[in-house]
Motif scaffolding. Sequence first.
Motif, PDB file in Angstrom:
ATOM      1  N   ALA A 145      69.796  60.889 -36.611  1.00 31.26           N
ATOM      2  CA  ALA A 145      68.511  60.658 -36.239  1.00 31.26           C
ATOM      3  C   ALA A 145      68.095  60.167 -34.992  1.00 31.26           C
ATOM      4  O   ALA A 145      67.183  60.513 -34.323  1.00 31.26           O
ATOM      5  N   PHE A 146      69.234  59.289 -34.466  1.00 35.69           N
ATOM      6  CA  PHE A 146      68.779  58.650 -33.068  1.00 35.69           C
ATOM      7  C   PHE A 146      69.057  59.716 -32.112  1.00 35.69           C
ATOM      8  O   PHE A 146      68.574  59.949 -31.061  1.00 35.69           O
ATOM      9  N   LEU A 147      70.192  60.672 -32.346  1.00 40.52           N
ATOM     10  CA  LEU A 147      70.634  61.604 -31.569  1.00 40.52           C
ATOM     11  C   LEU A 147      69.372  62.744 -31.549  1.00 40.52           C
ATOM     12  O   LEU A 147      68.981  63.199 -30.416  1.00 40.52           O
ATOM     13  N   ILE A 150      66.522  61.143 -28.998  1.00 40.23           N
ATOM     14  CA  ILE A 150      66.673  61.288 -27.680  1.00 40.23           C
ATOM     15  C   ILE A 150      66.934  62.799 -27.110  1.00 40.23           C
ATOM     16  O   ILE A 150      67.192  62.664 -25.994  1.00 40.23           O
ATOM     17  N   GLY A 151      67.184  63.568 -27.939  1.00 38.76           N
ATOM     18  CA  GLY A 151      67.635  65.147 -27.769  1.00 38.76           C
ATOM     19  C   GLY A 151      69.010  65.367 -27.313  1.00 38.76           C
ATOM     20  O   GLY A 151      69.226  66.044 -26.244  1.00 38.76           O
ATOM     21  N   VAL A 152      69.875  64.631 -27.815  1.00 33.38           N
ATOM     22  CA  VAL A 152      71.259  65.119 -27.750  1.00 33.38           C
ATOM     23  C   VAL A 152      71.667  66.307 -28.656  1.00 33.38           C
ATOM     24  O   VAL A 152      71.570  65.877 -30.274  1.00 33.38           O
ATOM     25  N   PRO A 153      72.294  67.164 -28.384  1.00 34.41           N
ATOM     26  CA  PRO A 153      72.540  68.245 -29.153  1.00 34.41           C
ATOM     27  C   PRO A 153      74.060  67.750 -29.905  1.00 34.41           C
ATOM     28  O   PRO A 153      74.750  67.039 -29.362  1.00 34.41           O
ATOM     29  N   TYR A 154      74.132  68.074 -31.130  1.00 35.79           N
ATOM     30  CA  TYR A 154      75.448  67.778 -31.885  1.00 35.79           C
ATOM     31  C   TYR A 154      75.826  68.908 -33.011  1.00 35.79           C
ATOM     32  O   TYR A 154      75.133  69.720 -33.395  1.00 35.79           O
ATOM     33  N   GLU A 155      76.968  68.949 -33.385  1.00 34.81           N
ATOM     34  CA  GLU A 155      77.569  69.688 -34.276  1.00 34.81           C
ATOM     35  C   GLU A 155      77.375  68.976 -35.736  1.00 34.81           C
ATOM     36  O   GLU A 155      77.898  67.931 -35.805  1.00 34.81           O
ATOM     37  N   ASP A 156      76.730  69.669 -36.599  1.00 35.78           N
ATOM     38  CA  ASP A 156      76.457  68.866 -38.051  1.00 35.78           C
ATOM     39  C   ASP A 156      77.792  69.362 -38.762  1.00 35.78           C
ATOM     40  O   ASP A 156      77.770  70.033 -39.670  1.00 35.78           O
ATOM     41  N   ALA A 157      78.809  68.603 -38.481  1.00 33.52           N
ATOM     42  CA  ALA A 157      80.161  68.889 -38.765  1.00 33.52           C
ATOM     43  C   ALA A 157      80.600  68.842 -40.306  1.00 33.52           C
ATOM     44  O   ALA A 157      81.279  69.606 -41.057  1.00 33.52           O
ATOM     45  N   ASP A 158      79.655  67.913 -40.974  1.00 32.28           N
ATOM     46  CA  ASP A 158      79.936  67.449 -42.373  1.00 32.28           C
ATOM     47  C   ASP A 158      78.702  66.969 -42.983  1.00 32.28           C
ATOM     48  O   ASP A 158      78.051  66.474 -42.288  1.00 32.28           O
ATOM     49  N   ASP A 159      78.743  66.680 -44.189  1.00 31.93           N
ATOM     50  CA  ASP A 159      77.551  66.247 -45.020  1.00 31.93           C
ATOM     51  C   ASP A 159      77.417  64.860 -44.551  1.00 31.93           C
ATOM     52  O   ASP A 159      76.316  64.334 -44.684  1.00 31.93           O
ATOM     53  N   ASP A 160      78.354  64.182 -44.052  1.00 32.62           N
ATOM     54  CA  ASP A 160      78.571  62.653 -43.681  1.00 32.62           C
ATOM     55  C   ASP A 160      78.492  62.301 -42.405  1.00 32.62           C
ATOM     56  O   ASP A 160      78.091  61.133 -42.141  1.00 32.62           O
ATOM     57  N   ALA A 167      81.444  62.651 -25.476  1.00 31.00           N
ATOM     58  CA  ALA A 167      80.542  61.059 -25.488  1.00 31.00           C
ATOM     59  C   ALA A 167      80.080  61.098 -24.562  1.00 31.00           C
ATOM     60  O   ALA A 167      78.726  60.485 -24.331  1.00 31.00           O
ATOM     61  N   ALA A 168      80.304  61.574 -23.252  1.00 27.34           N
ATOM     62  CA  ALA A 168      79.400  61.425 -22.007  1.00 27.34           C
ATOM     63  C   ALA A 168      78.101  62.214 -22.393  1.00 27.34           C
ATOM     64  O   ALA A 168      77.168  61.785 -21.410  1.00 27.34           O
ATOM     65  N   LEU A 169      77.972  63.279 -22.921  1.00 28.17           N
ATOM     66  CA  LEU A 169      76.592  63.768 -23.161  1.00 28.17           C
ATOM     67  C   LEU A 169      75.800  62.672 -23.801  1.00 28.17           C
ATOM     68  O   LEU A 169      74.505  62.616 -23.500  1.00 28.17           O
ATOM     69  N   PHE A 170      76.124  62.081 -24.769  1.00 25.85           N
ATOM     70  CA  PHE A 170      75.192  61.082 -25.453  1.00 25.85           C
ATOM     71  C   PHE A 170      75.182  59.836 -24.126  1.00 25.85           C
ATOM     72  O   PHE A 170      73.773  59.531 -24.073  1.00 25.85           O
ATOM     73  N   THR A 171      76.017  59.408 -23.771  1.00 25.53           N
ATOM     74  CA  THR A 171      75.608  58.286 -22.827  1.00 25.53           C
ATOM     75  C   THR A 171      74.951  58.663 -21.683  1.00 25.53           C
ATOM     76  O   THR A 171      74.144  57.781 -21.269  1.00 25.53           O
ATOM     77  N   SER A 172      75.284  59.813 -20.898  1.00 26.61           N
ATOM     78  CA  SER A 172      74.707  60.291 -19.796  1.00 26.61           C
ATOM     79  C   SER A 172      72.803  60.433 -20.287  1.00 26.61           C
ATOM     80  O   SER A 172      72.140  59.925 -19.529  1.00 26.61           O
TER      81      SER A 172
END
Length: 348
Positions: A145-147, A150-160, A167-172
């Motif tokens: 939810a926090f990603l 702030i608009g960070v794209p991610y791979e919904d890899a698993d139910d959990d 990591a630098a995509l989140f931190t930057s």
Amino acid sequence: MAPPAALLDLQEPAANCQNGTAPVSTKIAAVPHTTAVLANGSSTKQKTIEEMAGNWADFKFAPIRESQVSRAMTRRYFADLDKYAESDIVIVGAGSCGLSTAYCLAKARPDLKIAIIEASVSPGGGAWLGGQLFSAMVMRKPADAFLREIGVPYEDADDDFVVVKHAALFTSTILSKVIQFPNVKLFNATVVEDLITRADGKGGIRLAGVVTNWTLVSMHHDDQSCMDPNTINAPVVISTTGHDGPFGAFSAKRLVSMGGLPALGGMRGLDMNTAEDAIVKGTREVVPGLIIGGMELSEVDGANRMGPTFGAMVLSGVKAAEEALMIFELRKKECSEEMSSARRPGLE
Ligand code: 48N
């Protein structure tokens, strides 16, 4: 999702190759002309990258005198030091927890002056890489939810859990958003080397700010004498200094050495399922005016470590911001009573 279109397309598609050498073309994305309005009110047409590309023969920067650069930096830095000498909230440590805390606070309360003190030249703490210097960053749900916040794209890899590709995509992203808030000032390469405290009238202490110094100076107190620190007063301090690194768990250790805490709990072994819940739920005001979150809290409470999952860091930041807003008015009242007794009341 198609890869982002490159701004500079150096190679024509292979199909157009002749004799094995692709014709090089520099297609620069066309950017419309814009006009800059200067501080003195005049306006000037801004050049575009497209106009410059390929026209380097008569390229020239605008003229400058070195002292202009020096004054542009020093006037702003020292104006900020003056402005944030009295802050509303100080966050110690710009790692994933400290930055998430700053984001939530600055967004919720644009009226508050928020100073972030970061010992390293490069803020971000341990969140530039995942585990064992690998690139991907794992966050367990519901921290995704926090990603999205702030608009960070991610791979919904698993139910959990979800995976951020680097990591630098989140931190930057979080760093960029935090620094853009007008009510936030990041002082990096600056270390908190002590805490400003007051007797709380009940035999204990309460926080009244932090003691700062250049980090490089602070690392040489053993071989240089008389390098006194600077100070920042604030009614609320949020310490998120992590559990490792040269200054890890700083506030927790300093509280013990000054008798503000009986002893360190000492971080326990790795247990992801136990650690992340404990850090988020345990984020709290440890002594009046001092909230501790992120991995520094594991040293206070003796919580387990979670290893390379970062969801607890961002949600501990969300909780730290919530806790800070709950205590802020009370702590500010205590400080203002003290300030009103100062010779120059109403210090800004
Ligand atoms: O990233 P960290 O170390 O701390 P957190 O709590 O934001 O995030 C912790 C996280 O990266 C983990 O450790 C992961 C989840 N691993 C867990 C595990 O089990 O191994 O950031 C702390 C920041 C750093 O940037 C330090 O440079 C800075 O705080 N810092 C300080 N800045 C100013 N003054 C100080 N005294 C100080 N001490 C540390």
